[in-house]
Design a protein around this motif. Structure first.
Motif, PDB file in Angstrom:
ATOM      1  N   VAL A 312       0.832  -1.201   0.000  1.00 15.97           N
ATOM      2  CA  VAL A 312       0.000   0.000   0.000  1.00 15.97           C
ATOM      3  C   VAL A 312       0.867   1.251   0.000  1.00 15.97           C
ATOM      4  O   VAL A 312       0.661   2.196  -0.784  1.00 15.97           O
ATOM      5  N   GLU A 313       1.854   1.269   0.859  1.00 10.90           N
ATOM      6  CA  GLU A 313       2.747   2.439   0.961  1.00 10.90           C
ATOM      7  C   GLU A 313       3.477   2.694  -0.353  1.00 10.90           C
ATOM      8  O   GLU A 313       3.573   3.847  -0.809  1.00 10.90           O
ATOM      9  N   ASN A 314       3.967   1.637  -0.981  1.00 16.49           N
ATOM     10  CA  ASN A 314       4.721   1.802  -2.223  1.00 16.49           C
ATOM     11  C   ASN A 314       3.838   2.256  -3.374  1.00 16.49           C
ATOM     12  O   ASN A 314       4.258   3.081  -4.207  1.00 16.49           O
ATOM     13  N   PHE A 315       2.616   1.749  -3.455  1.00 16.77           N
ATOM     14  CA  PHE A 315       1.717   2.204  -4.517  1.00 16.77           C
ATOM     15  C   PHE A 315       1.371   3.679  -4.337  1.00 16.77           C
ATOM     16  O   PHE A 315       1.310   4.442  -5.315  1.00 16.77           O
ATOM     17  N   ILE A 316       1.129   4.095  -3.101  1.00 20.33           N
ATOM     18  CA  ILE A 316       0.810   5.494  -2.854  1.00 20.33           C
ATOM     19  C   ILE A 316       1.977   6.391  -3.250  1.00 20.33           C
ATOM     20  O   ILE A 316       1.792   7.463  -3.854  1.00 20.33           O
ATOM     21  N   LYS A 317       3.197   5.960  -2.953  1.00 24.30           N
ATOM     22  CA  LYS A 317       4.386   6.732  -3.344  1.00 24.30           C
ATOM     23  C   LYS A 317       4.484   6.877  -4.858  1.00 24.30           C
ATOM     24  O   LYS A 317       4.988   7.879  -5.364  1.00 24.30           O
ATOM     25  N   LYS A 318       3.998   5.873  -5.577  1.00 25.52           N
ATOM     26  CA  LYS A 318       4.047   5.918  -7.039  1.00 25.52           C
ATOM     27  C   LYS A 318       2.871   6.684  -7.640  1.00 25.52           C
ATOM     28  O   LYS A 318       2.737   6.772  -8.862  1.00 25.52           O
ATOM     29  N   GLY A 319       1.992   7.190  -6.764  1.00 28.02           N
ATOM     30  CA  GLY A 319       0.855   7.969  -7.236  1.00 28.02           C
ATOM     31  C   GLY A 319      -0.425   7.178  -7.405  1.00 28.02           C
ATOM     32  O   GLY A 319      -1.456   7.745  -7.800  1.00 28.02           O
ATOM     33  N   GLN A 320      -0.391   5.880  -7.109  1.00 29.26           N
ATOM     34  CA  GLN A 320      -1.591   5.045  -7.213  1.00 29.26           C
ATOM     35  C   GLN A 320      -2.285   5.017  -5.851  1.00 29.26           C
ATOM     36  O   GLN A 320      -1.873   4.309  -4.948  1.00 29.26           O
ATOM     37  N   LYS A 321      -3.333   5.824  -5.716  1.00 22.98           N
ATOM     38  CA  LYS A 321      -3.996   5.970  -4.425  1.00 22.98           C
ATOM     39  C   LYS A 321      -5.363   5.301  -4.355  1.00 22.98           C
ATOM     40  O   LYS A 321      -5.956   5.226  -3.279  1.00 22.98           O
ATOM     41  N   ASP A 322      -5.879   4.841  -5.490  1.00 24.25           N
ATOM     42  CA  ASP A 322      -7.144   4.117  -5.497  1.00 24.25           C
ATOM     43  C   ASP A 322      -6.847   2.626  -5.331  1.00 24.25           C
ATOM     44  O   ASP A 322      -6.423   1.941  -6.275  1.00 24.25           O
ATOM     45  N   LEU A 323      -7.065   2.124  -4.126  1.00 23.77           N
ATOM     46  CA  LEU A 323      -6.716   0.748  -3.796  1.00 23.77           C
ATOM     47  C   LEU A 323      -7.846   0.095  -3.011  1.00 23.77           C
ATOM     48  O   LEU A 323      -8.412   0.720  -2.110  1.00 23.77           O
ATOM     49  N   VAL A 324      -8.172  -1.145  -3.333  1.00 22.01           N
ATOM     50  CA  VAL A 324      -9.156  -1.909  -2.563  1.00 22.01           C
ATOM     51  C   VAL A 324      -8.477  -3.144  -1.996  1.00 22.01           C
ATOM     52  O   VAL A 324      -7.924  -3.968  -2.744  1.00 22.01           O
ATOM     53  N   LEU A 325      -8.507  -3.285  -0.678  1.00 24.30           N
ATOM     54  CA  LEU A 325      -7.956  -4.453  -0.006  1.00 24.30           C
ATOM     55  C   LEU A 325      -9.040  -5.536   0.105  1.00 24.30           C
ATOM     56  O   LEU A 325     -10.180  -5.239   0.468  1.00 24.30           O
ATOM     57  N   ILE A 326      -8.669  -6.764  -0.205  1.00 28.21           N
ATOM     58  CA  ILE A 326      -9.616  -7.880  -0.115  1.00 28.21           C
ATOM     59  C   ILE A 326      -9.003  -8.960   0.769  1.00 28.21           C
ATOM     60  O   ILE A 326      -7.991  -9.573   0.392  1.00 28.21           O
ATOM     61  N   PRO A 327      -9.562  -9.225   1.964  1.00 31.33           N
ATOM     62  CA  PRO A 327      -9.044 -10.292   2.831  1.00 31.33           C
ATOM     63  C   PRO A 327      -9.453 -11.653   2.278  1.00 31.33           C
ATOM     64  O   PRO A 327     -10.487 -12.206   2.639  1.00 31.33           O
ATOM     65  N   ILE A 328      -8.630 -12.226   1.418  1.00 31.43           N
ATOM     66  CA  ILE A 328      -9.015 -13.360   0.589  1.00 31.43           C
ATOM     67  C   ILE A 328      -8.934 -14.710   1.306  1.00 31.43           C
ATOM     68  O   ILE A 328      -9.457 -15.708   0.808  1.00 31.43           O
ATOM     69  N   ALA A 329      -8.297 -14.770   2.469  1.00 32.25           N
ATOM     70  CA  ALA A 329      -8.151 -16.048   3.171  1.00 32.25           C
ATOM     71  C   ALA A 329      -8.997 -16.126   4.436  1.00 32.25           C
ATOM     72  O   ALA A 329      -8.859 -17.074   5.205  1.00 32.25           O
ATOM     73  N   PHE A 330      -9.860 -15.129   4.665  1.00 31.95           N
ATOM     74  CA  PHE A 330     -10.666 -15.082   5.882  1.00 31.95           C
ATOM     75  C   PHE A 330     -12.150 -15.148   5.518  1.00 31.95           C
ATOM     76  O   PHE A 330     -12.577 -14.556   4.530  1.00 31.95           O
TER      77      PHE A 330
END
Length: 424
Positions: A312-330
């Protein structure tokens, strides 16, 4: 899942006030969506029912004062956190040190974990469906067996016996893992514990004759209902973004990481998580760019990456701020979604308006129907477990794992190895 090193305690932690907490007390203190299982009469020579449906998971504390006992149980489990010969001594010391911090984390999410509430609700609703679509194995009785929290595996097993299963009366029970993707550290550990209590409580009665007949649903990473439930929750979250940005939102599938020592041993978990991710993206017609990342790494040893927080931190640094987290194993909310993802990863990102999390499966009707479909197919198949269940990891050296796999794969019949294996 909760793989942790001693330097930082797992976040999904819970415990009972004592391992001897009575079953009647557990029932009387059940709250909210807790399921009270009625007694049944089991005739081993009668119909195919009743059938006990046992959901297996790690569990979570219902109150903050349960955290310490749970940590002690967790650190005593060599399948999860191997500490060598001094495990029973070091474990309680480490749990005592970590308890205050973890209690604070649970306080921050409302004072306890909702995992028991959701597990009992999901199981009860699934059993209602099963009674209709699989009448030959009805009635289906819901039970929950947590590895480190109430209801503990031994409590669940004793309840089965009290309800008329086993002890010379036979009966059928299905151990249904609530980890869609198999790992020796999660499903494997729960099955080791289940086999241990079966041996202790039933093997000495008539040489094990008339014991409960167990089968196992040990993995289900690409079931169409599971995939559909995840996809619907992702689509709902994507709809919150402006239409012109929606197709460029990056989907970040997050699963609990594993130490590389476990991965290199041959644990199937990483491959099965990746299979779930790919199946979900196929259902979404690859509408968005995506990555699989791994959360909860602790300690200095090598873990499977990249880490979710770093991603998440690295994508934001690259300017990609639209992110959806999906807890895929829970399959429901707990400390690792409500605290780690929501409060730490998203809360500390500085972009909580654009970094979002897809809703957990929780009470999704699509998901519960998927559970019923998986169970129905398993009951009709006559199989004791999946073909994968009997295969050990290539570098596995655990005698306990070998015995458990042989037993649940149906290769051991009524023979019971000695207490030496149980004591490991």
């Amino acid at each position: 899942m909760a793989f942790r090193l001693p330097s930082q305690m797992p976040r999904r932690i819970c415990a009972s006030k004592s391992s001897s907490f009575g079953l009647s007390q557990l029932s009387s203190r059940a709250r909210g969506l807790a399921t009270v299982v009625p007694p049944v009469t089991q005739d081993a020579t009668g119909s195919k029912g009743p059938t006990a449906m046992v959901f297996m998971n790690m569990g979570g504390p219902q109150t903050t004062d349960q955290v310490g006992d749970f940590l002690s149980r967790l650190f005593s489990d060599g399948d999860l956190i191997p500490l060598g010969r001094l495990q029973s001594y070091i474990g309680p010391l480490l749990s005592k040190r970590r308890t205050p911090k973890i209690q604070k984390q649970y306080s921050d999410i409302g004072g306890g974990s909702p995992i028991r509430k959701w597990s009992e609700y999901q199981n009860e609703e699934m059993c209602k469906i099963l009674d209709k679509i699989s009448p030959e194995t009805a009635p289906h009785k819901p039970y929950v067996a947590f590895r480190y929290a109430n209801p503990l595996t031994e409590h669940m097993y004793q309840q089965l016996l009290d309800d008329g299963f086993g002890k010379g009366r036979g009966g059928r029970a299905v151990a249904f893992t609530q980890y869609p993707q198999y790992s020796c550290s999660t499903t494997g550990s729960s099955l080791n514990e289940l086999w241990k209590w079966r041996h202790r409580l039933e093997s000495k009665h008539n040489g094990g004759e008339g014991a409960i007949n167990w089968s196992v649903i040990d993995r289900w990473p690409v079931h169409h209902g599971l995939v559909e439930a995840f996809a619907q929750h992702i689509e709902a979250k994507l709809a919150e973004y402006p239409e012109e940005r929606r197709k460029d939102v990056v989907l970040l599938f997050s699963a609990h990481s594993l130490p590389m020592s476990v991965v290199n041993r041959g644990d199937p978990y990483p491959a099965e998580v990746a299979a779930t991710v790919y199946a979900v993206m196929q259902r979404l017609k690859f509408s968005n760019p995506y990555r699989l990342c791994w959360q909860s790494q602790v300690g200095p040893s090598a873990w499977l990456g990249p880490q979710t927080s770093d991603t998440v931190e690295n994508f934001i640094k690259k300017g990609q701020k639209d992110l959806v987290l999906i807890p895929i194993a829970f399959t429901s909310d707990h400390i690792e979604t409500l605290y780690e993802l929501d409060l730490e990863v998203i809360g500390e990102s500085g972009h909580a308006d654009t970094v979002k999390r897809a809703e957990s499966l929780n009470g999704s009707p699509v998901f519960i129907e998927a559970l019923a479909d998986i169970a129905k197919n398993h009951l009709a198949s006559g199989e004791s477990c999946s073909p994968q269940m009997g295969l050990r990891c290539p570098a596995c050296t655990s005698e306990r794992c070998a015995v458990t796999k042989e037993f649940f794969a149906g290769k051991q019949a009524q023979s019971y190895p000695g207490d030496k294996v149980l004591a490991q």
